[in-house]
Design an enzyme around this catalytic site. Structure first.
Site, PDB file in Angstrom:
ATOM      1  N   GLU A  41      -6.586 -34.451 -81.101  1.00  0.00           N
ATOM      2  CA  GLU A  41      -7.529 -33.111 -82.293  1.00  0.00           C
ATOM      3  C   GLU A  41      -8.369 -33.698 -82.692  1.00  0.00           C
ATOM      4  OE1 GLU A  41      -6.856 -28.734 -84.580  1.00  0.00           O
ATOM      5  OE2 GLU A  41      -5.189 -30.329 -84.121  1.00  0.00           O
TER       6      GLU A  41
ATOM      7  N   LYS B 161      -9.229 -23.999 -78.975  1.00  0.00           N
ATOM      8  CA  LYS B 161      -7.755 -23.593 -80.037  1.00  0.00           C
ATOM      9  C   LYS B 161      -7.659 -22.361 -80.306  1.00  0.00           C
ATOM     10  CE  LYS B 161      -4.732 -25.849 -84.026  1.00  0.00           C
ATOM     11  NZ  LYS B 161      -4.817 -26.752 -84.776  1.00  0.00           N
TER      12      LYS B 161
ATOM     13  N   CYS C  16      -2.350 -28.384 -80.705  1.00  0.00           N
ATOM     14  CA  CYS C  16      -2.219 -29.035 -81.850  1.00  0.00           C
ATOM     15  C   CYS C  16      -0.721 -27.350 -82.439  1.00  0.00           C
ATOM     16  CB  CYS C  16      -2.043 -29.072 -82.974  1.00  0.00           C
ATOM     17  SG  CYS C  16      -2.195 -30.132 -84.327  1.00  0.00           S
TER      18      CYS C  16
END
EC number: 6.3.5.1
Length: 670
Positions: free
Chosen positions: A44, A111, A163
């Site tokens: 990331e 995300k 994540c």
């Protein structure tokens, strides 16, 4: 057989270090191509670094990230690569995973769930992307799909959990599964804390089982931005089976964790689940997957992870790597530690030595020197001991209140580790300051009337000499305060708190003493032991700031360290009231400490904690290791001025007086 060779790529990045970040990414891609990897997942925000903080607001950060992305694209022939970067759309910044396939950008998955707890502050900089939404983004002459995307690489469907997406209850992986996804890639920046790798393994393995997919997880590595440490955890699972797990706490700039996944096995798992799939509209990408011969994926813990002392090992490896990265990224020439002979400064000296030893063990002597090529004085060193002398400087600064025992403890450790060691008598400086003030105020200072002032001046006088050595050597001065001291303010501002970084400020003194005994007797990996800790491990912790005949002991000044740690855990981590703390302590220390001792210690702790927040605000930055951190700039916020828990302590007092427990009758004195 329908086999694909995939990899998780780990890189050690630095925020806004464009050239070195790009080099690490490209080198990792080239290594993957040399190993015939078809699909590579990188971490990331690996282009910019995760810890850019408010620089994510800068247009130049997003612009530079896209410039670097275009440079990376040219290195992706015959491979599909995921790289992380921030992108700006309609005046919002998003955390993106860009998929590049065969030298072409194919789109940006964004995300959906932002980390906003603990040390994370993502909602300050980023916008969460809505589920199911898509748009387009223009870069130069071309437009690319952006948003909630699945990519179809010649029949192989690839999706993303970025994540935090994997850490929530309703994780995106379920929706990816319902759309027939074969592979989920998770580019992540998951900071280290004790035992966190087990949680990550469950997320990856359970995700691969529940969603019937191959799951590729790639984390960052090293001390990226100063406080957070990334352990480089990388793993690949398939349909509930962990295929491989990578090395953690490496000193390399990048490395790969590779596996061969079986699409037929994945699809059989999905077929047997018999769930109704929903229609999807994936981004179509042509990609020629080469034929791969079957191989045996080998999953095994590293030997040190399986020896039953994981916390001890993780602490040593995490802090040592963090110290090494902080050294080289700040382009400093070494470390300076004011070595008192006590546990804190001895632990930090040992950790610096372990950083040298572990890096040389992994990279070799030449590799170590190359990593620190800007430090001229180490280039002719022939072994770890010579490197230790060149990079670690210890100074013992004694007064008339210092004992021969602590001097022996300091000298024996420095000799064992071959650090550069100076023994300086500062008693004259202390007396000079006393004389100046006595002349100014017109009276003598005494231990009866000026106890704290006379203790503090000794600690403060040590700071200028240590700073001078650090400045002479262009080195880092390391602060030696631990978390137990930070919680109650048992430290001298501009004295033992002086330093650029505070390596052990997240560790309590009780456990630290245990760790030092472990390092002496068991050692890192069962082999790297430090015998020079023996003298210190046989000492009672003492500040040695009062006259020797006073026999000053830290636990008498404060309270027993095991009790202090337990009260801090209940009061600060778990947010319990003084009364609740007492109930917990009575249960935990039954038969060990009298109730009166518990009551007085709890009262002392709460008062000192509230009174000393201003000190914690001024401590040098600390390394984050778990959810007990007291650093107000990254974990625990508390007002500098407060009511000092007066109401809550009164409630505990009332409870004690009316509960009828304990031998003491009448009122407890506060």
């Amino acid at each position: 057989m329908n086999l694909i060779k995939v990899a998780a790529g780990v890189v050690n990045q630095t925020p806004l270090a464009w050239n070195s970040n790009k080099k690490n990414i490209i080198d990792c891609i080239e290594e993957a191509k040399n190993q015939d990897i078809s699909l590579l997942c990188l971490p990331e925000l690996c282009i910019t670094g995760y810890g850019c903080e408010d620089m994510f607001f800068a247009q130049s950060t997003c612009d530079s990230a896209l410039d670097i992305l275009e440079d990376i694209v040219s290195h992706t022939s015959s491979i599909a690569v995921c790289v992380g970067l921030p992108i700006r759309i309609s005046n919002h910044v998003y955390n993106a995973a860009c998929l590049i396939v065969n030298k072409q950008i194919r789109g940006f998955a964004l995300k959906k769930n932002l980390a906003n707890n603990g040390i994370h502050y993502e909602t300050r900089w980023f916008q969460a992307w809505p589920v199911g939404e898509r748009t387009e983004m223009r870069i130069g002459e071309f437009t690319y799909p952006v948003g909630d995307l699945i990519f179809d690489l010649s029949g192989v469907k690839v999706g993303f959990e970025i994540c935090e997406d994997a850490w929530i209850a309703n994780r995106p992986g379920r929706d990816l599964y319902l759309q027939g996804c074969d592979i989920i890639m998770n580019p992540t920046a998951s900071h280290f804390s004790f035992f966190k790798t087990q949680t990550r393994e469950r997320l990856v393995q359970d995700g691969s089982r529940a969603f019937g997919v191959a799951y590729i997880y790639a984390n960052l590595l090293g001390n990226e931005a100063g406080r957070a440490i990334f352990d480089g955890d990388a793993m690949i699972a398939q349909a509930g089976e962990m295929l491989v797990s990578g090395t953690r706490f490496s000193y390399k700039d990048h490395y790969l964790t590779t596996a061969v996944i079986d699409l037929d096995k994945i699809r059989l798992e999905q077929l047997q689940n018999r769930l109704t799939f929903k229609a999807s509209n994936p981004v179509q990408v042509l990609f020629d997957f080469p034929e791969i011969a079957p191989v045996k994926n080998i999953y095994a813990l590293e030997s040190w992870e399986a020896n039953g002392k994981q916390k001890e090992e993780e602490f040593a490896r995490a802090i040592a790597l963090a110290l090494f990265d902080y050294l080289r990224k700040s382009r400093s020439n070494g470390w300076v530690i004011s070595l008192s002979g006590g546990a804190d400064s001895s632990a930090i000296t040992a950790l610096c030595y372990l950083a040298i030893d572990m890096c040389v063990a992994e990279l070799g002597l030449d590799g170590f020197k190359k990593k620190l090529s800007y430090i001229k004085q180490i280039q002719n060193c022939k072994d770890v001991k010579e490197l230790s002398a060149a990079l670690i400087t210890n100074v013992y600064q004694g007064t008339q209140n210092s004992s021969t025992a602590t001097r022996h403890s300091a000298t024996s450790l420095a000799k064992d580790l071959n650090t550069t060691f100076y023994d300086i008598d500062i008693n004259g400086l202390v007396e000079t300051y006393k004389g100046l003030i006595q002349g100014a105020i017109g009276r003598d200072l005494s231990w009866q009337t000026d106890d704290i002032a006379l203790q503090n001046i000794q600690a403060r006088v040590r700071s200028p000499s240590a700073w001078l050595l650090a400045n002479i050597n262009n080195a880092l001065l390391l602060s030696t305060s631990n978390r137990s001291e930070a919680s109650v303010g048992y430290a001298t501002m501009d004295g033992d708190t002086s330093g650029s970084i505070s390596p052990i400020a997240g560790i309590d003194k009780h456990w630290l003493r245990h760790w030092l005994r472990w390092l002496e007797n068991t050692g890192l990996g069962g082999t790297v032991k430090i015998a020079g800790l023996n003298a210190m491990n046989n000492l009672q912790p003492t500040a040695e700031l009062r006259p020797l005949e006073a026999k000053q002991i830290d636990e008498e000044d404060l309270m027993p360290y095991d009790l202090l740690n337990a009260i801090e855990t209940a009061a600060i981590r778990d947010k319990k009231s003084p009364k609740d703390c007492l109930l917990i302590m009575e249960m935990e220390f039954e038969g060990i400490y009298e109730r009166e001792k518990l009551v007085m210690s709890i009262e002392r702790f709460f008062k000192l904690f509230a009174r000393n927040q201003w000190k914690r605000e001024r401590y040098a930055p600390s390394f984050h290791v778990d959810d007990r951190n007291l650093d107000p700039r990254s974990w625990l916020r508390f007002p500098i001025l407060s009511g000092g828990f007066e109401k809550e302590l009164t409630e505990m007092k009332d409870y004690v007086e009316h509960s009828g427990k304990g031998k003491r009758k009448g009122k407890i004195g506060f």
